[in-house]
Write an enzyme that holds these catalytic residues in place. Structure first.
Site, mmCIF file in Angstrom:
data_model
loop_
_atom_site.group_PDB
_atom_site.id
_atom_site.type_symbol
_atom_site.label_atom_id
_atom_site.label_comp_id
_atom_site.label_asym_id
_atom_site.label_seq_id
_atom_site.Cartn_x
_atom_site.Cartn_y
_atom_site.Cartn_z
ATOM 1 N N ASP A 477 0.847 -1.189 0.000
ATOM 2 C CA ASP A 477 0.000 0.000 0.000
ATOM 3 C C ASP A 477 0.891 1.251 0.000
ATOM 4 O O ASP A 477 2.108 1.152 0.178
ATOM 5 C CB ASP A 477 -0.873 -0.050 1.275
ATOM 6 C CG ASP A 477 -2.091 0.856 1.183
ATOM 7 O OD1 ASP A 477 -2.432 1.316 0.072
ATOM 8 O OD2 ASP A 477 -2.713 1.108 2.228
ATOM 9 N N GLU A 480 2.894 5.234 -3.849
ATOM 10 C CA GLU A 480 2.954 6.176 -4.995
ATOM 11 C C GLU A 480 4.254 6.983 -5.029
ATOM 12 O O GLU A 480 4.618 7.413 -6.120
ATOM 13 C CB GLU A 480 1.737 7.100 -4.950
ATOM 14 C CG GLU A 480 0.437 6.378 -5.236
ATOM 15 C CD GLU A 480 0.003 5.432 -4.089
ATOM 16 O OE1 GLU A 480 0.357 5.722 -2.926
ATOM 17 O OE2 GLU A 480 -0.651 4.421 -4.382
ATOM 18 N N ARG A 585 -0.650 -1.165 -4.876
ATOM 19 C CA ARG A 585 -1.565 -0.073 -5.220
ATOM 20 C C ARG A 585 -1.030 0.721 -6.409
ATOM 21 O O ARG A 585 -1.772 1.063 -7.319
ATOM 22 C CB ARG A 585 -1.783 0.841 -4.012
ATOM 23 C CG ARG A 585 -2.988 1.736 -4.209
ATOM 24 C CD ARG A 585 -3.432 2.395 -2.932
ATOM 25 N NE ARG A 585 -2.528 3.456 -2.514
ATOM 26 C CZ ARG A 585 -2.713 4.194 -1.429
ATOM 27 N NH1 ARG A 585 -3.776 3.996 -0.655
ATOM 28 N NH2 ARG A 585 -1.849 5.138 -1.094
#
Ligand code: NAG
Ligand code: NAG
Ligand code: NAG
Ligand code: NAG
Ligand code: NAG
Length: 943
Positions: A477, A480, A585
């Site tokens: 998770d 980014e 993710r």
């Protein structure tokens, strides 16, 4: 092969009118950034149009002239490579966001029947993403040519399908610019049937070319807004699309670039691609079928990993479990309700104050023991891990000692001392410390470290942790990477009772050091969130260094999740050594070789159910077929009907997980008797058909390609399929029509008329249905309408509460006969292995597996099912094939005349209905697949 043509056209061939204006539908926007005004437009040397049309608000009123400022000044053709030097003409409209490089090199290379076009400045080396893109010899019956045009409209190029001269790209629309921080290329398209680009929420699978739409591609911790989030960039970046041409042929285009970027689609039809760094490396794939295109694409970016068999089972998660006791109760509740479940997750709750590789010894003290218990029940555990590491504990310490690479400040004088000096371990480093879930500041490992050090440390941390508790799969998770409260004053978490007031990261917002965080053009992925947003919003500073100081996050941020997945693949191998599944993710082309994806922090709304059906299809295009959504919705409060319909639909997604956020009522499927019932029924169907789903994944791993595919992939000549967003196919053979709205008990579905279809669901089970538009019953107490395509055979297996148990059960076949003048046929296949042996990337051919081909045919007199062992494994015992169900069978099989390899055999039970035309043959030990190739035949009763 005349694959390159140089065309020197002197006449003006574009649609530019004498006064230089361009029709509203064919413009290249000169003001993609905020701050548009007539004066600002003219200052850019662009054309201004005062004729604002109220009903077409997306029309660009400030646009580039319809020519390119670059002209060809030199060109050469060598072997399969063409190069041309492009020179920017003085007096041409300038780049609004920087100074164009005076000279560019255009190079086109043939990769077998595919093409690569590169455009970059002459004499300057530019950043290229360190992603292993293979440049194989791509085979196709069709070839693509490049044509260079040098006329009064300046330089342009076309990529042409050789056989029919269709122009897949034609850049004569103008607008080519290449400055250090602003690169733009625009092209006419041969079709408005364009699919892909991501990661974004798309309301329809086909892009809408009736207006101008801009899509951000910039990895961001951004929950999908399925109601009105048009254009918002989400967690991953996928600069790839598939185009479907007028005659049903398909092509693919992949732009390899990892800087923040965006793309505008417009009515010509045309597109404008913009990126703020790197160079243009554009791959053109000839297809000609949609599935060919995707396989060709996966040859470039890498074919998908094969999930462990258990990873195709049902998975349950929630954020906010109070501790092991609640998890225990939940798992027991599902079991009592007869709901198959393979995997139980834990979210960050299990950690000790959200630090990786720890667990809360109080509420989660029994977790290792409960993990062992789950294993004893044939169930598995997947745990969440975040990339950021708190700067003051053992994992971080070992990282420092081992000289791990981190995202760092580019210079000592920039380091935020009031943060750094709090941490003895980090004090003498330039590690850029940020804030995520843990209580104290965190460092971000640089997984693009070109040495093995960072990956080896990461793998070792997983191994140490696995020694404490035997998790099976890994959920990545926040990669980014996400950082809390960057540049915020005060940061949002100062109000949170679960987070201390750590000083937030501040990135320079003025002066020379802000050149990367505040570039001349920030891209749609920043502008869409409004004033005050910069590159660093929700993340680290753009100038943070990566690749051990050789690059910056400005270039590599979009690769963070990808590179973490690659390192985690190694960690899984070292820690566990058995095949499992990683879900990440953030993703980039190539992620699918090591990881799957869930569609992020969606919301419990019907809109999100609908967009997840599109998202799963898109990620299959992107090479990440192990994909699914948070079933029942993550954020917000779900409800019985939505959760039920989502469980029914999610049962067809490869990654099938129900997940819920903290503070919302529990939404595991046993919360409502109706949802429990529907989930049990849907999961039993899924588990029964897992041999087919697994075989689809196996094929994707061997050859690339999709597992779930859009309906038009199989029926490209049927225009009705081109816009079907909410139906999808499981491979070539199964069509699924989910319920996507509340309050309905039926589904309107389209069964492509090129094929015949049988019902695989409770209503009319086994009967052939009329092709075309139809309305089908969709009660809560059945699976959603699901159809078997005539001509296909599905391998299946009696279901159980776990795949561990189901794998011991009898095999079965369901045969959908393609009937023609009293004879019939169908084909299928089965891949089988032990379900969990580690398969190194690219080593599927060396793997120990079975593959069987099924070929069925019948005449008036008899039927034959030939089972050919195309590949055999050692040390794997297959359960017997005991049941065969034939749909569309027009004759009555004679129970007394069944033969295996010509030897007569006794059949335990045979049923046949002349109304449904379903023959059902059951016999214990009917076929022993362990013996390899075998033929079953029978005679029909004469009329
Ligand atoms: C391309 O066009 C420009 C301007 O019209 C001209 O100067 C140049 O020589 C042409 N290049 C070639 C290779 O013909
Ligand atoms: C050029 O392409 C042809 C056919 O596509 C191929 O056979 C040949 O090996 C290629 N040559 C080079 C130098 O790459
Ligand atoms: C582990 O759990 C089992 C029940 O599953 C229990 O009987 C046993 O006492 C537990 N062991 C420890 C060390 O807590
Ligand atoms: C990294 O490890 C692999 C084997 O795991 C080895 O082949 C390779 O040479 C190593 N690379 C470096 C830069 O140490
Ligand atoms: C469960 O499904 C069955 C049909 O499979 C139906 O008969 C029964 O009424 C359902 N029960 C509930 C509680 O929905």
């Amino acid at each position: 092969m005349a694959w390159l043509r140089l065309i020197c056209v002197l006449a003006i061939v574009s649609t530019v009118s004498a006064d230089g204006t361009v029709p509203v539908g064919q413009r290249v926007d000169c003001f993609p950034d905020p701050g548009f005004s007539q004066d600002a437009c003219k200052a850019r040397g662009c054309i201004y149009d005062s004729d604002y049309e109220q009903n077409k608000p997306s029309d660009p009123l400030c646009y580039f002239p319809a020519n390119n400022g670059y002209t060809v000044t030199d060109q050469s053709v060598k072997a399969n490579t063409t190069t041309a030097t492009l020179t920017f003409s003085s007096g041409a409209t300038a780049n609004p966001f920087g100074t164009n490089f005076q000279q560019l090199q255009f190079q086109s290379t043939q990769l077998g029947n595919a093409l690569k076009v590169s455009i970059k400045p002459v004499g300057t080396s530019r950043y290229v993403p360190p992603v292993p893109i293979a440049e194989p010899f791509i085979q196709s019956p069709e070839s693509l040519n490049v044509e260079i045009v040098n006329n009064t409209g300046g330089f342009s190029f076309r990529v042409v399908r050789q056989i029919n001269n269709i122009r897949l790209w034609d850049t004569s629309i103008g607008g080519l610019h290449f400055a250090d921080q602003y690169i733009q290329i625009a092209t006419y398209l041969p079709t408005d049937k364009i699919y892909g680009f991501g990661e974004n929420i798309h309301q329809n699978i086909k892009h809408d070319f009736t207006k101008y739409t801009t899509w951000g591609m910039f990895a961001r911790d951004q929950p999908p807004n399925s109601v009105n989030g048009e254009g918002e960039n989400l967690y991953g970046v996928h600069p790839f699309y598939l185009g479907l041409e007028e005659d049903g042929k398909a092509h693919g285009v992949f732009i390899l670039n990892s800087n923040p970027q965006d793309v505008t689609t417009g009515p010509a039809p045309h597109l404008v691609y913009r990126t703020i760094g790197g160079q243009l490396d554009i791959y053109y794939l000839p297809g000609p079928t949609p599935e060919n295109v995707i396989r060709q694409y996966h040859e470039l970016i890498g074919k998908p990993f094969l999930p462990a068999y258990w990873a195709l089972g049902f998975q349950l998660c929630r954020y906010g479990y109070s501790g092991v006791d609640e998890v225990k109760d939940t798992v027991a509740r599902l079991k009592a309700a007869g709901i198959p479940q393979d995997v139980q997750f834990a979210d960050i709750d299990y950690m000790e104050r959200y630090k990786d590789f720890t667990y809360d010894h109080d509420k989660w003290g029994q977790w290792p023991n409960f993990t062992d218990y789950l294993h004893s029940q044939g169930q598995r555990v997947i745990l969440i891990f975040d990339p950021a590491i708190q700067a003051d504990y053992d994992t971080f310490k070992r990282g420092i000692e081992q000289n791990v690479s981190w995202i760092e400040w580019p210079r000592d004088d920039l380091v935020m001392r009031d943060i750094q000096d709090q941490y003895p371990l980090a004090k003498n480093t330039k590690i850029m410390l940020g804030v995520v879930w843990p209580d104290k500041h965190v460092g971000f490992p640089d997984f693009l470290d070109p040495t093995n050090i960072t990956t080896n440390w990461w793998a070792d941390e997983f191994k140490r942790y696995h020694d404490l508790q035997k998790f099976d799969g890994i959920w990545l998770d926040m990669n980014e990477p996400s950082n809390f409260g960057t540049n915020q004053d005060p940061p949002w978490y100062y109000g949170s009772s679960d987070h201390p007031n750590d000083l937030p990261l501040k990135c320079p917002t003025s002066g020379a050091d802000s050149a990367l965080d505040i570039p001349p053009y920030k891209t749609k992925g920043v502008y869409i969130y409004g004033d005050g947003n910069v590159f660093a919003s929700n993340t680290l500073c753009a100038f943070g260094t990566s690749i051990r100081g050789q690059s910056t996050l400005y270039n590599t941020k979009n690769l963070y999740g990808y590179s973490e997945s690659v390192s985690t693949w190694k960690a899984l191998e070292v820690a566990r050594g058995k095949r499992a599944a990683i879900v990440s993710r953030s993703t980039f082309p190539g992620s699918g070789t090591v990881a799957g994806h869930w569609l992020g922090d969606n919301t419990a709304r019907w809109e999100d159910l609908r967009t997840s059906i599109i998202g799963a299809q898109e990620f299959n295009l992107f090479g990440i077929p192990y994909v699914g959504s948070d079933i029942c919705g993550f954020l917000g409060t779900t409800n019985e009907e939505l959760c039920l319909r989502w469980q029914q639909m999610g049962a067809f997604h490869s990654f099938m997980r129900n997940h819920n956020t903290a503070g919302e009522p529990a939404q595991d499927p046993a919360q409502w008797p109706s949802v429990a019932n529907a989930t049990r029924i849907a999961n039993l169907f899924r588990y029964r058909h897992l041999p087919y789903l697994f075989s689809l994944h196996f094929n994707a791993t061997r050859y690339g390609g999709t597992v779930i595919r859009p309906v038009f992939f199989e029926f490209p000549l049927d225009a009705t399929t081109h816009t079907l967003s909410h139906q999808f196919l499981w491979g070539p053979a199964v069509l699924v029509a989910p319920v996507t709205e509340p309050g309905v008990k039926t589904v309107s579905a389209y069964l492509p008329t090129e094929a015949n279809w049988y019902s695989l669901f409770d209503t009319y089970y086994g009967s052939q249905l009329d092709s075309g538009h139809g309305v089908f019953p969709a009660p809560w107490t059945s699976i959603i309408p699901t159809f078997l395509r005539a001509g296909y055979i599905l391998p299946r297996q009696a279901p159980a509460l776990t795949t561990t148990a189901a794998r011991q059960n009898q095999f079965e076949l369901v045969i959908g006969s393609a009937v023609d003048a009293g004879t019939g046929s169908a084909h299928g296949e089965l891949y089988w292995d032990d379900g969990e042996t580690w398969i190194p990337i690219g080593a599927i051919e060396q793997h120990n597996y079975y593959r069987f081909a099924f070929d069925f045919s019948f005449t008036t007199a008899s039927a034959t099912l030939k089972i050919t062992a195309l590949n055999t494994a050692t040390g794997i015992t297959l359960p017997p094939l005991n049941n065969i169900e034939v749909f569309g069978y027009p004759y009555i099989p004679d129970m007394n005349q069944f033969y295996v390899n010509g030897q007569q055999v006794k059949i335990d039970s045979l049923t046949y209905s002349p109304f449904t035309k379903v023959a059902n043959i059951t016999s214990n030990g009917l076929i022993d697949l362990n013996k390899g190739t075998v033929t079953l035949s029978w005679k029909n009763k004469s009329n």
